[in-house]
Design an enzyme around this catalytic site. Structure first.
Site, mmCIF file in Angstrom:
data_model
loop_
_atom_site.group_PDB
_atom_site.id
_atom_site.type_symbol
_atom_site.label_atom_id
_atom_site.label_comp_id
_atom_site.label_asym_id
_atom_site.label_seq_id
_atom_site.Cartn_x
_atom_site.Cartn_y
_atom_site.Cartn_z
ATOM 1 N N HIS A 15 5.132 -12.001 -14.355
ATOM 2 C CA HIS A 15 5.322 -12.758 -15.594
ATOM 3 C C HIS A 15 5.662 -14.191 -15.202
ATOM 4 C CE1 HIS A 15 5.211 -9.113 -18.005
ATOM 5 N NE2 HIS A 15 6.066 -8.554 -17.164
ATOM 6 N N HIS A 50 -1.327 -7.736 -13.636
ATOM 7 C CA HIS A 50 -0.903 -6.415 -13.161
ATOM 8 C C HIS A 50 -1.899 -5.937 -12.120
ATOM 9 C CE1 HIS A 50 -2.010 -2.068 -13.528
ATOM 10 N NE2 HIS A 50 -0.752 -1.920 -13.194
ATOM 11 N N ASN A 110 -2.325 -2.358 -9.294
ATOM 12 C CA ASN A 110 -1.789 -1.242 -8.519
ATOM 13 C C ASN A 110 -2.933 -0.489 -7.868
ATOM 14 O OD1 ASN A 110 -2.231 1.637 -9.818
ATOM 15 N ND2 ASN A 110 -1.908 0.225 -11.517
ATOM 16 N N THR A 111 -2.640 0.098 -6.714
ATOM 17 C CA THR A 111 -3.551 1.052 -6.085
ATOM 18 C C THR A 111 -2.707 2.179 -5.517
ATOM 19 O OG1 THR A 111 -3.559 -0.200 -3.994
ATOM 20 C CG2 THR A 111 -5.362 -0.616 -5.533
#
Length: 296
Positions: A122, A132, A134-135
């Site tokens: 942010h 955002h 993610n893995t």
């Protein structure tokens, strides 16, 4: 299958940690070079790092990870980069959810292992989009798969920024399979949709889950490239706008958009639900929530 996958699990866990280190270094570098704007006179932001632990019902070791959070920086108002490697036995709710998704053997053997990286940023300047990424890799005695993706969440949408972000993701996807980007873009558009607001959370990106082509090395290589794509995609947009002036109206729009982001993560996000249901550190799971948000 367990013995065969011990080396692969270690490989995946080490990769997520390496990606975390690269991103943390890049973000602290961005902070150090921010020389203009209302926050330029304050110290450059640094990540605070703490260990996280997963709680198991019987008190046995259930894994954990690192939570790295920067607050009140020159560029980032709040950013978290978490990695974890957790394992144990799925609770009844999580077990049923996995069985409903078609994971074989859940009724007979609910053991699991999961590792991954999760990032949410942010920004101070509302001209720069939130993001955002993610893995992750997930293993059970009956199956294994990869999942993840990244998506851009601007409060001020610009077609050129959306095109740039998506273009980088497409380039990395196309190295592996020409069908991946259109498939995973459509999946992201569906996944990051907020039904009760009848709108998307942001301008999308890619999302995939349950990726198992039968070739672990191939799927792992793709997942690594999803992680590698993140910095050029996000930093390209951030570098462009981090010095741009903004108005009170821009900040208001940012805070309202953060409210939408918080609603999605608390109501719909699969990772949030899984983390809380399986006993992972609640502060790490809820790291994605914005520092300040508003609702109209």
């Amino acid at each position: 299958m367990t013995d065969d996958f011990d080396t692969k699990k270690a490989q995946a866990s080490a990769w997520f940690r390496s990606l975390r280190d690269d991103i943390v270094a890049a973000f602290e570098g961005l902070e150090a070079t921010q020389a203009t704007g209302p926050f330029a006179d304050q110290p450059a932001g640094k990540f605070e790092v703490s260990q996280t632990k997963r709680s198991s019902a019987d008190g046995s070791d259930a894994g954990g990870g690192l939570m790295s959070v920067m607050r009140g920086g020159r560029v980032f108002e709040k950013v978290g980069v978490n990695v974890s490697t957790v394992y144990g036995t799925l609770g009844e709710r999580a077990q049923k959810a996995m069985a409903a998704r078609g994971v074989p053997g859940m009724a007979d053997d609910p053991r699991f292992w999961a590792a991954g990286i999760s990032l949410v940023a942010h920004m101070q300047n509302p001209q720069t989009p939130a993001v955002h990424m993610n893995t992750r890799m997930f293993w059970t005695p009956g199956a294994w798969w990869f999942g993840g993706g990244s998506d851009l969440n601007p409060c001020i949408e610009r077609a050129e920024d959306t095109d740039f972000f998506h273009g980088v993701l497409k380039d990395y996807c196309d190295k592996h399979d020409a069908t991946y980007y259109p498939r995973f873009k459509e999946w992201a558009d569906e996944y990051f949709y907020v039904p009760h607001r009848n709108r998307a959370r942001g301008v999308g990106g890619i999302f995939y889950d349950d990726l198992n082509t039968g070739d672990w090395d191939r799927d792992f290589a793709f997942t690594q490239d999803v992680g590698r794509a993140f910095l050029p995609a996000f930093m390209g947009v951030t570098e462009k706008w981090r010095d741009a002036p903004w108005t009170d109206a821009d900040k208001e729009a940012q805070l309202v958009h953060r409210g939408l982001y918080a609603e999605y993560n608390l109501v719909y996000d699969r990772g949030t639900k899984f983390g809380l249901e399986t006993g992972h550190d609640a502060n790490a799971v809820l790291m994605s929530l914005p520092p300040v948000a508003k609702w109209t």
